[in-house]
Design an enzyme around this catalytic site. Structure first.
Site, PDB file in Angstrom:
ATOM      1  N   SER A  36      10.350  40.841 -12.570  1.00 14.86           N
ATOM      2  CA  SER A  36      10.486  41.185 -13.985  1.00 14.86           C
ATOM      3  C   SER A  36      10.654  39.924 -14.817  1.00 14.86           C
ATOM      4  O   SER A  36      11.114  38.891 -14.315  1.00 14.86           O
ATOM      5  CB  SER A  36      11.686  42.126 -14.192  1.00 14.86           C
ATOM      6  OG  SER A  36      11.761  42.556 -15.532  1.00 14.86           O
ATOM      7  N   ASP A  37      10.276  40.026 -16.075  1.00 17.69           N
ATOM      8  CA  ASP A  37      10.481  38.913 -16.994  1.00 17.69           C
ATOM      9  C   ASP A  37      10.592  39.460 -18.409  1.00 17.69           C
ATOM     10  O   ASP A  37       9.998  40.493 -18.729  1.00 17.69           O
ATOM     11  CB  ASP A  37       9.334  37.907 -16.923  1.00 17.69           C
ATOM     12  CG  ASP A  37       9.700  36.602 -17.607  1.00 17.69           C
ATOM     13  OD1 ASP A  37      10.451  35.815 -17.008  1.00 17.69           O
ATOM     14  OD2 ASP A  37       9.262  36.382 -18.755  1.00 17.69           O
ATOM     15  N   GLN A  38      11.371  38.776 -19.224  1.00 12.12           N
ATOM     16  CA  GLN A  38      11.545  39.187 -20.617  1.00 12.12           C
ATOM     17  C   GLN A  38      11.304  38.002 -21.541  1.00 12.12           C
ATOM     18  O   GLN A  38      11.822  36.910 -21.309  1.00 12.12           O
ATOM     19  CB  GLN A  38      12.959  39.733 -20.842  1.00 12.12           C
ATOM     20  CG  GLN A  38      13.193  40.248 -22.265  1.00 12.12           C
ATOM     21  CD  GLN A  38      14.608  40.765 -22.445  1.00 12.12           C
ATOM     22  OE1 GLN A  38      15.544  39.987 -22.577  1.00 12.12           O
ATOM     23  NE2 GLN A  38      14.763  42.089 -22.429  1.00 12.12           N
TER      24      GLN A  38
END
Length: 199
Positions: A75-77
């Protein structure tokens, strides 16, 4: 002769984020954590949404290469202010500058999630966009918030699950945990598709 049931595939979170780990633990699934070796530098001209998607998939694939039998979550934001990417500030001065830029503005937090299992050939990628409207923050408010929360490991310095909620006017999202760092509704959908059993 009875058929021996196939044991569930191990679940691995490809992240060093304690926020993502805490969120994923809500699902009450056994899991381990592996930190992926991925360069998170944006590519020239790369849009915030594209950056989040690329990094989420790269993290999941990097750990899946080491554990091909596992179901791996990456995941990445990335915070998107009028097309400009805001990452983790890392230190106080950068956090102040980020929040000063965001005051009175709408910021879109792009939170991407990827689920990969090399052995089964499974790979899915999705993204939750959270629209956040910041209050017209005073410098003293920014300082008090940063001293109290020290959110230097949060994209855009925004720790909404803590005191950061007081900085906001509104949040618009169809996946409420996405702003904290992992869109659990999408993650659950993808884990079921990968063959894991969830309640």
């Amino acid at each position: 002769m009875p058929i021996t049931p196939t044991p569930p595939r191990p679940l691995v979170l490809a992240s060093s984020s304690r926020y993502r780990l805490e969120l994923l633990q809500r699902l009450q699934l056994p899991l381990t954590v592996a930190v992926p070796a991925v360069d998170e530098t944006p590519q020239p001209g790369e849009a915030p949404r594209a950056l989040a998607l690329r990094l989420a998939l790269a993290k999941a694939r990097a750990v899946a290469q080491q554990q091909p039998q596992a179901v791996v979550i990456g995941s990445d934001q990335v915070a998107d202010l009028q097309g400009s990417s805001l990452g983790k500030p890392g230190e106080h001065a950068r956090a102040v500058a980020q929040l000063q830029r965001m005051r009175g503005q709408e910021v879109v937090f792009h939170t991407a999630v990827a689920v990969v299992c090399l052995d089964s050939g499974f790979e899915q990628l999705d993204l939750a966009a959270v629209r956040v409207r910041f209050r017209d923050l005073q410098d003293a408010e920014i300082e008090r918030y940063l001293r109290a929360e020290q959110p230097y490991d949060c994209a855009g310095s925004a720790k909404s699950e803590g005191l950061g909620i007081a900085l906001l006017e509104s949040i618009d999202s169809d996946d409420p945990t996405a702003l904290i760092g992992l869109p659990l509704i999408r993650t659950c959908r993808m884990l079921r598709a990968a063959g894991l059993v969830l309640p």
